[in-house]
Design an enzyme around this catalytic site. Structure first.
Site, PDB file in Angstrom:
ATOM      1  N   ASP A  21     -19.592  41.800 -29.917  1.00  0.00           N
ATOM      2  CA  ASP A  21     -20.866  42.994 -29.011  1.00  0.00           C
ATOM      3  C   ASP A  21     -21.493  41.462 -28.901  1.00  0.00           C
ATOM      4  O   ASP A  21     -22.500  40.921 -30.544  1.00  0.00           O
ATOM      5  CB  ASP A  21     -21.614  43.585 -30.194  1.00  0.00           C
ATOM      6  CG  ASP A  21     -21.872  44.580 -28.806  1.00  0.00           C
ATOM      7  OD1 ASP A  21     -21.783  45.408 -28.396  1.00  0.00           O
ATOM      8  OD2 ASP A  21     -22.876  44.212 -28.767  1.00  0.00           O
ATOM      9  N   PRO A  22     -22.398  41.010 -27.725  1.00  0.00           N
ATOM     10  CA  PRO A  22     -23.096  39.710 -28.395  1.00  0.00           C
ATOM     11  C   PRO A  22     -24.616  40.111 -28.571  1.00  0.00           C
ATOM     12  O   PRO A  22     -24.404  41.314 -28.125  1.00  0.00           O
ATOM     13  CB  PRO A  22     -23.160  39.591 -26.375  1.00  0.00           C
ATOM     14  CG  PRO A  22     -21.207  40.102 -26.106  1.00  0.00           C
ATOM     15  CD  PRO A  22     -21.710  41.149 -27.051  1.00  0.00           C
TER      16      PRO A  22
ATOM     17  N   LYS B 146     -12.005  36.711 -16.321  1.00  0.00           N
ATOM     18  CA  LYS B 146     -13.291  36.571 -15.390  1.00  0.00           C
ATOM     19  C   LYS B 146     -13.670  34.743 -15.650  1.00  0.00           C
ATOM     20  O   LYS B 146     -13.808  34.255 -14.050  1.00  0.00           O
ATOM     21  CB  LYS B 146     -14.992  36.747 -15.817  1.00  0.00           C
ATOM     22  CG  LYS B 146     -14.475  38.177 -15.408  1.00  0.00           C
ATOM     23  CD  LYS B 146     -15.099  39.111 -13.846  1.00  0.00           C
ATOM     24  CE  LYS B 146     -15.771  40.437 -13.487  1.00  0.00           C
ATOM     25  NZ  LYS B 146     -15.671  40.446 -12.110  1.00  0.00           N
TER      26      LYS B 146
ATOM     27  N   ASN C   9     -25.461  55.759 -20.416  1.00  0.00           N
ATOM     28  CA  ASN C   9     -25.068  56.885 -21.463  1.00  0.00           C
ATOM     29  C   ASN C   9     -26.383  57.297 -22.261  1.00  0.00           C
ATOM     30  O   ASN C   9     -26.404  58.417 -22.301  1.00  0.00           O
ATOM     31  CB  ASN C   9     -23.839  55.760 -23.046  1.00  0.00           C
ATOM     32  CG  ASN C   9     -22.779  56.079 -22.851  1.00  0.00           C
ATOM     33  OD1 ASN C   9     -21.818  56.585 -21.671  1.00  0.00           O
ATOM     34  ND2 ASN C   9     -22.202  55.419 -24.128  1.00  0.00           N
TER      35      ASN C   9
ATOM     36  N   TYR D 155     -11.506  40.999 -20.191  1.00  0.00           N
ATOM     37  CA  TYR D 155     -12.421  40.922 -19.632  1.00  0.00           C
ATOM     38  C   TYR D 155     -13.953  39.485 -19.388  1.00  0.00           C
ATOM     39  O   TYR D 155     -13.588  38.659 -18.259  1.00  0.00           O
ATOM     40  CB  TYR D 155     -13.738  41.876 -19.490  1.00  0.00           C
ATOM     41  CG  TYR D 155     -14.720  41.986 -18.204  1.00  0.00           C
ATOM     42  CD1 TYR D 155     -14.247  42.352 -17.602  1.00  0.00           C
ATOM     43  CD2 TYR D 155     -15.831  41.557 -18.962  1.00  0.00           C
ATOM     44  CE1 TYR D 155     -14.988  42.578 -16.110  1.00  0.00           C
ATOM     45  CE2 TYR D 155     -17.065  42.064 -17.983  1.00  0.00           C
ATOM     46  CZ  TYR D 155     -16.778  42.381 -16.859  1.00  0.00           C
ATOM     47  OH  TYR D 155     -18.278  42.424 -15.767  1.00  0.00           O
TER      48      TYR D 155
ATOM     49  N   GLU E  87     -12.481  36.265 -20.410  1.00  0.00           N
ATOM     50  CA  GLU E  87     -11.675  35.376 -19.916  1.00  0.00           C
ATOM     51  C   GLU E  87     -10.617  35.394 -18.736  1.00  0.00           C
ATOM     52  O   GLU E  87     -10.452  33.787 -17.587  1.00  0.00           O
ATOM     53  CB  GLU E  87     -10.657  34.883 -20.832  1.00  0.00           C
ATOM     54  CG  GLU E  87     -10.745  34.596 -22.469  1.00  0.00           C
ATOM     55  CD  GLU E  87     -11.138  33.822 -22.789  1.00  0.00           C
ATOM     56  OE1 GLU E  87     -10.970  32.784 -21.803  1.00  0.00           O
ATOM     57  OE2 GLU E  87     -11.100  32.542 -23.724  1.00  0.00           O
TER      58      GLU E  87
HETATM   59  P1  NAD Z   1     -17.490  49.267 -11.178  1.00  0.00           P
HETATM   60  O1  NAD Z   1     -16.478  49.936 -12.119  1.00  0.00           O
HETATM   61  O2  NAD Z   1     -18.334  50.481 -10.653  1.00  0.00           O
HETATM   62  O3  NAD Z   1     -17.075  48.803 -10.096  1.00  0.00           O
HETATM   63  C1  NAD Z   1     -15.446  48.687  -9.758  1.00  0.00           C
HETATM   64  C2  NAD Z   1     -15.301  49.069  -9.076  1.00  0.00           C
HETATM   65  O4  NAD Z   1     -13.515  48.290  -9.082  1.00  0.00           O
HETATM   66  C3  NAD Z   1     -14.543  50.260  -8.518  1.00  0.00           C
HETATM   67  O5  NAD Z   1     -15.163  51.006  -7.630  1.00  0.00           O
HETATM   68  C4  NAD Z   1     -12.838  50.359  -9.733  1.00  0.00           C
HETATM   69  O6  NAD Z   1     -12.293  51.395  -8.891  1.00  0.00           O
HETATM   70  C5  NAD Z   1     -12.690  48.953  -8.606  1.00  0.00           C
HETATM   71  N1  NAD Z   1     -11.432  48.467  -8.946  1.00  0.00           N
HETATM   72  C6  NAD Z   1     -11.313  48.738 -10.475  1.00  0.00           C
HETATM   73  N2  NAD Z   1      -9.831  47.265 -10.522  1.00  0.00           N
HETATM   74  C7  NAD Z   1      -9.603  47.158  -9.252  1.00  0.00           C
HETATM   75  C8  NAD Z   1      -8.600  46.963  -8.987  1.00  0.00           C
HETATM   76  N3  NAD Z   1      -7.102  46.765  -9.413  1.00  0.00           N
HETATM   77  N4  NAD Z   1      -8.355  46.728  -7.773  1.00  0.00           N
HETATM   78  C9  NAD Z   1      -8.858  47.462  -7.061  1.00  0.00           C
HETATM   79  N5  NAD Z   1     -10.183  48.108  -7.084  1.00  0.00           N
HETATM   80  C10 NAD Z   1     -10.169  48.488  -8.174  1.00  0.00           C
HETATM   81  O7  NAD Z   1     -18.153  48.273 -11.886  1.00  0.00           O
HETATM   82  P2  NAD Z   1     -19.422  47.655 -11.390  1.00  0.00           P
HETATM   83  O8  NAD Z   1     -20.713  47.422 -12.728  1.00  0.00           O
HETATM   84  O9  NAD Z   1     -19.715  47.834 -10.150  1.00  0.00           O
HETATM   85  O10 NAD Z   1     -19.001  46.215 -11.687  1.00  0.00           O
HETATM   86  C11 NAD Z   1     -18.648  45.630 -10.151  1.00  0.00           C
HETATM   87  C12 NAD Z   1     -18.745  43.976 -10.260  1.00  0.00           C
HETATM   88  O11 NAD Z   1     -19.320  43.661 -10.396  1.00  0.00           O
HETATM   89  C13 NAD Z   1     -16.704  44.133 -10.795  1.00  0.00           C
HETATM   90  O12 NAD Z   1     -16.777  42.881 -11.186  1.00  0.00           O
HETATM   91  C14 NAD Z   1     -17.907  43.322 -12.683  1.00  0.00           C
HETATM   92  O13 NAD Z   1     -17.030  43.272 -13.424  1.00  0.00           O
HETATM   93  C15 NAD Z   1     -18.682  42.525 -11.439  1.00  0.00           C
HETATM   94  N6  NAD Z   1     -20.486  42.979 -13.065  1.00  0.00           N
HETATM   95  C16 NAD Z   1     -20.621  44.564 -13.119  1.00  0.00           C
HETATM   96  C17 NAD Z   1     -21.431  44.261 -13.959  1.00  0.00           C
HETATM   97  C18 NAD Z   1     -22.566  44.999 -14.534  1.00  0.00           C
HETATM   98  O14 NAD Z   1     -23.609  45.072 -15.384  1.00  0.00           O
HETATM   99  N7  NAD Z   1     -22.865  46.047 -13.244  1.00  0.00           N
HETATM  100  C19 NAD Z   1     -22.068  42.595 -14.679  1.00  0.00           C
HETATM  101  C20 NAD Z   1     -21.252  41.821 -14.454  1.00  0.00           C
HETATM  102  C21 NAD Z   1     -20.484  41.949 -13.930  1.00  0.00           C
HETATM  103  N1  UDP Z   2     -24.641  50.763 -26.207  1.00  0.00           N
HETATM  104  C1  UDP Z   2     -24.963  51.242 -27.480  1.00  0.00           C
HETATM  105  N2  UDP Z   2     -24.631  52.516 -27.709  1.00  0.00           N
HETATM  106  C2  UDP Z   2     -23.752  52.967 -25.991  1.00  0.00           C
HETATM  107  C3  UDP Z   2     -23.381  52.538 -25.626  1.00  0.00           C
HETATM  108  C4  UDP Z   2     -23.659  50.841 -25.663  1.00  0.00           C
HETATM  109  O1  UDP Z   2     -26.010  50.850 -28.264  1.00  0.00           O
HETATM  110  O2  UDP Z   2     -23.581  54.099 -25.818  1.00  0.00           O
HETATM  111  C5  UDP Z   2     -24.510  48.547 -26.776  1.00  0.00           C
HETATM  112  C6  UDP Z   2     -23.969  48.034 -27.240  1.00  0.00           C
HETATM  113  O3  UDP Z   2     -23.117  47.962 -28.140  1.00  0.00           O
HETATM  114  C7  UDP Z   2     -24.105  46.764 -26.750  1.00  0.00           C
HETATM  115  C8  UDP Z   2     -25.765  47.572 -25.285  1.00  0.00           C
HETATM  116  O4  UDP Z   2     -25.464  48.720 -25.573  1.00  0.00           O
HETATM  117  O5  UDP Z   2     -24.443  46.144 -27.528  1.00  0.00           O
HETATM  118  C9  UDP Z   2     -24.900  47.460 -23.703  1.00  0.00           C
HETATM  119  O6  UDP Z   2     -23.311  47.320 -23.716  1.00  0.00           O
HETATM  120  P1  UDP Z   2     -23.125  47.893 -22.650  1.00  0.00           P
HETATM  121  O7  UDP Z   2     -21.940  48.473 -22.398  1.00  0.00           O
HETATM  122  O8  UDP Z   2     -23.660  48.321 -21.497  1.00  0.00           O
HETATM  123  O9  UDP Z   2     -22.736  46.565 -21.678  1.00  0.00           O
HETATM  124  P2  UDP Z   2     -22.143  44.714 -22.324  1.00  0.00           P
HETATM  125  O10 UDP Z   2     -22.162  44.994 -24.446  1.00  0.00           O
HETATM  126  O11 UDP Z   2     -20.719  45.010 -21.306  1.00  0.00           O
HETATM  127  O12 UDP Z   2     -23.288  44.299 -21.974  1.00  0.00           O
END
Ligand code: NAD
Ligand code: UDP
Length: 313
Positions: free
Chosen positions: A274-275, A150, A191, A146, A148
């Protein structure tokens, strides 16, 4: 502002579905493209009757063609559980998906906004994170597909600008939450809320002292649309997130309090890489977009809890 044709890849996902809705409300014609890996038709079912909304099932790793003015490239699973499920396809989605979006934009002279992530900073050694920090990323770990992917997508945006003059925009999204997250998404906010509402144990990974900064989805979507409207040549990257920083333990306690849940907190193994901390410096977004998030964690959690109360019945 109105009457543009806008492609949203990943439009049936959590953030994408809110973005599609907001763009339609602004009078744009929206093409939503998704392969439904983590998204679902129920997220966008209320939009299907709108004549300005088109839905296409397609995988972004395969080239596509739609005549549009703007592309928001969101397709990519965002939850660690899902992006690690088929890690190689995750890399392809970020890299080939980005190339396909940029090639189309180059051909049509359309704008592209890439949904990048705070994960480009990895386990950050600089806190809070500013856009000029290059990050601390493990290139061979379980999160690397994820992170790398991005990072490479960001590189592609800047190279298509330098070599082909494509109007690109890069935002780095920090942990965002809200309605339309999948109940089995696996990320922390959904969750904890689902566990609390079901009276199940709240699963904290590690000791719960790691931090995250949580942004409500409506705030994020406003920032994304503002970024797309900036002048050509302003690429960013721009951090979009809420600077309020909380430990995961704080979050668990808040969710238990707001849901008046009987759930108990249990501690589980911390996943690899995990950050430990994460907080955006948003001064660039504030200066260039006039953007500040408006919805505090308690308010955003209330709205998200209301959503899950409806979908879990
Ligand atoms: P999400 O998983 O709900 O949405 C991702 C969508 O992309 C889904 O509908 C999935 O079916 C679609 N998808 C995945 N692979 C695909 C492919 N190969 N072809 C077509 N569609 C595909 O996640 P989200 O939280 O809505 O995230 C949306 C975007 O924002 C992502 O690119 C994610 O990396 C970025 N982002 C989200 C967060 C967050 O906290 N929600 C943080 C950082 C970046
Ligand atoms: N996490 C947790 N319990 C859960 C899901 C996630 O403690 O049921 C922790 C996870 O280990 C991380 C933080 O919550 O430290 C955020 O996790 P998430 O998967 O939401 O996003 P990301 O790690 O990508 O920021």
């Amino acid at each position: 502002m109105g009457n543009k044709r806008v492609l949203v890849t990943g439009g049936a996902g959590f953030i994408g579905s809110h973005l599609c809705k907001r763009l339609l409300a602004e009078g744009q014609h929206v093409v939503c493209l998704d392969n439904y890996f983590t998204g679902s038709e129920s997220n966008i079912s209320s939009l299907l009757s709108n004549p300005c909304f088109e839905l296409v099932r397609h995988d972004v790793t395969v080239p596509y063609y739609f005549e549009v003015d703007e592309i928001y490239n969101l397709a990519c699973p965002a939850s660690p559980v899902h992006y690690q499920y088929d890690s190689i396809h995750t890399i392809k989605t970020s890299v080939l998906g980005m190339i396909n979006a940029l090639d189309l934009a180059c051909h049509l002279r359309a704008k592209v906004l890439q949904a990048s992530t705070s994960e480009v900073y990895g386990d950050p050694l600089v806190h809070p994170q500013r856009e000029d920090y290059w990050g601390n990323v493990n290139p061979i770990g379980i999160r690397s597909c994820y992170d790398e992917g991005k990072r490479c997508a960001e590189t592609l945006c800047f190279d298509y600008f330098r070599r082909h003059d494509v109007d690109v925009k890069v935002i780095r999204i920090f942990n965002t939450y809200g309605p339309n997250m999948h109940s089995k998404d696996g990320r922390v906010v959904s969750n904890f809320i689902v566990q609390a509402l079901k009276g199940e144990d709240i699963t904290i990974y590690g000791d719960g002292r790691q931090t995250r900064s949580f942004c409500y989805v409506d705030d994020l979507v406003a920032g994304m649309i503002s970024m797309m409207q900036t002048e050509k040549g302003f690429i960013g990257p721009v951090n979009l997130g809420n600077p309020g920083e909380f430990t995961i333990l704080d979050l668990a306690e808040k969710v238990i309090g707001l849901t008046r849940s009987v759930s108990k907190i249990v501690f589980k193994t911390l996943p690899l890489d995990d950050p430990k901390q994460r907080q955006p410096n948003i001064s660039r977004a504030t200066r260039r977009l006039g953007w500040v998030p408006e919805i505090c964690l308690a308010e955003g959690l209330e709205r998200t809890i209301d959503y899950f109360k409806k979908v879990l019945v």
